[in-house]
Design an enzyme around this catalytic site. Structure first.
Site, PDB file in Angstrom:
ATOM      1  N   ASP A  47      44.947  37.377  44.985  1.00 35.49           N
ATOM      2  CA  ASP A  47      43.887  36.381  45.160  1.00 35.49           C
ATOM      3  C   ASP A  47      44.036  35.250  44.136  1.00 35.49           C
ATOM      4  O   ASP A  47      43.278  34.279  44.160  1.00 35.49           O
ATOM      5  CB  ASP A  47      42.494  37.032  45.099  1.00 35.49           C
ATOM      6  CG  ASP A  47      42.195  37.682  43.761  1.00 35.49           C
ATOM      7  OD1 ASP A  47      43.089  37.723  42.896  1.00 35.49           O
ATOM      8  OD2 ASP A  47      41.051  38.140  43.578  1.00 35.49           O
ATOM      9  N   GLU A 117      40.192  45.575  42.215  1.00 38.83           N
ATOM     10  CA  GLU A 117      39.946  45.551  40.781  1.00 38.83           C
ATOM     11  C   GLU A 117      38.828  46.521  40.399  1.00 38.83           C
ATOM     12  O   GLU A 117      37.881  46.704  41.172  1.00 38.83           O
ATOM     13  CB  GLU A 117      39.548  44.135  40.337  1.00 38.83           C
ATOM     14  CG  GLU A 117      40.645  43.113  40.532  1.00 38.83           C
ATOM     15  CD  GLU A 117      40.256  41.723  40.022  1.00 38.83           C
ATOM     16  OE1 GLU A 117      39.159  41.561  39.443  1.00 38.83           O
ATOM     17  OE2 GLU A 117      41.065  40.796  40.217  1.00 38.83           O
ATOM     18  N   GLU A 184      46.306  44.566  33.230  1.00 39.08           N
ATOM     19  CA  GLU A 184      46.377  43.127  32.919  1.00 39.08           C
ATOM     20  C   GLU A 184      45.756  42.856  31.556  1.00 39.08           C
ATOM     21  O   GLU A 184      44.602  43.228  31.292  1.00 39.08           O
ATOM     22  CB  GLU A 184      45.658  42.318  34.007  1.00 39.08           C
ATOM     23  CG  GLU A 184      45.699  40.813  33.714  1.00 39.08           C
ATOM     24  CD  GLU A 184      45.368  39.933  34.908  1.00 39.08           C
ATOM     25  OE1 GLU A 184      45.187  40.438  36.029  1.00 39.08           O
ATOM     26  OE2 GLU A 184      45.299  38.703  34.687  1.00 39.08           O
TER      27      GLU A 184
HETATM   28  O1  KIV Z   1      45.907  38.008  42.034  1.00 44.74           O
HETATM   29  C1  KIV Z   1      46.903  38.264  41.345  1.00 44.74           C
HETATM   30  O2  KIV Z   1      47.911  37.563  41.357  1.00 44.74           O
HETATM   31  C2  KIV Z   1      46.846  39.444  40.488  1.00 44.74           C
HETATM   32  C3  KIV Z   1      47.955  39.637  39.500  1.00 44.74           C
HETATM   33  C4  KIV Z   1      47.783  38.711  38.366  1.00 44.74           C
HETATM   34  C5  KIV Z   1      48.075  41.045  39.067  1.00 44.74           C
HETATM   35  O3  KIV Z   1      45.916  40.202  40.572  1.00 44.74           O
END
Ligand code: KIV
Length: 277
Positions: A47, A117, A184
């Site tokens: 996202d 998440e 992250e």
């Molecule tokens: O949306 C994304 O690109 C992510 C990565 C940074 C892990 O969640």
């Protein structure tokens, strides 16, 4: 050797025996083609496309429709790469029924797995999804969808209480059936500890070298997005500079009548032209 899509059991095996797993984001067909022709095993249709290609300030405005549109383009370009669809904000926070419904839409659009998440709080949702046959990737540490509640885009797990919570989050997601976990922006030694406590592979972004794999945002890696460059990003190319140079040269050549030259123009039989005139 011809590239072949990695399976989930092979990813679990890679945690034991290496080599490290490589993941990159992609949001469109040409990028997916390039990744598919590279040795990179995993694509995340993240996202982060909200910032990288849609021009939003964060990921919260991104919708399921946005994600499905980009996911389908990536799937068409990367038949030999494992594609993970990122569940956007608001697509799973109502609980298991909503999460399963939206994850099913991603799998039907061609995703091999979905990512969401959160830690312990989403573990029951993850369990319901996995029980429903949906392969799920977890994501803890700095979780951009809820960055406001984390105090902004900051490294997570620096004190004892938050480090312990991250470890508990990781264990809860593994217990719930997630087959992979993204870490992250967590300190490298904490990422190493979490990685050593899990049976499933960890993929780091800003989490140091000890994870079982790494992920970067494509636009960061190739230097296409320079609104800000986080400390953990390594730019392997500076495409924005190169593209700006090409645009300026095109503009100048059109203005000066240099482009298009004879090599870019089509001819017509002289007789036909004479007749017409
Ligand atoms: O949306 C994304 O690109 C992510 C990565 C940074 C892990 O969640």
């Amino acid at each position: 050797m011809e590239k072949r899509k990695l399976t989930v059991p092979e990813m679990l095996e890679r945690k034991q025996r290496g080599p490290k797993l490589r993941m990159i984001t992609a949001y469109d067909y040409p990028t997916a083609l390039m990744v598919d022709r590279s040795p990179i095993e995993l694509i995340l249709v993240g996202d982060s496309l909200g910032m990288a290609v849609l021009g939003y300030a964060g990921t919260v405005p991104v919708t399921m429709e946005d994600m499905l549109h980009h996911l389908r383009a990536v799937v068409r370009g990367a038949p030999n790469t494992f594609v993970i669809g990122d569940m956007p904000f608001g697509s799973y926070n109502e609980g298991p029924a909503q999460a399963i419904r939206n994850a099913n839409r991603m799998l039907k659009a061609g995703a091999d797995a979905v990512k969401l998440e959160g830690g312990m709080v989403v573990a029951p949702t993850v369990k319901a999804m996995v029980d429903g046959g949906i392969p799920v990737v977890g994501h803890i540490g700095l979780t951009p969808q809820t960055a406001t509640m984390l105090g902004g885009f900051k490294v997570q797990g620096k004190d004892l209480a938050s480090a312990r919570r991250l470890l508990e989050d990781a264990l809860a997601l593994e217990e719930a059936g997630a087959f992979m976990l993204i870490l992250e922006c967590v300190p490298a030694p904490l990422a190493r500890l979490i990685t050593s406590k899990l049976r499933i592979p960890t993929i780091g972004i800003g989490a140091g070298p000890h994870c079982d794999g790494q992920v970067l945002v494509f636009h960061d890696l190739v230097g296409l997005f320079d609104r800000f460059v986080p400390k953990f990003v390594k730019q392997y190319a500076f495409l924005q500079k190169e593209i700006s140079r090409a645009l300026a040269e095109y503009a100048r050549e059109v203005e000066e009548g240099v482009f298009p030259g004879p090599e870019h123009s089509f001819s017509i039989n002289e007789e036909v032209l004479k007749e017409l005139e």
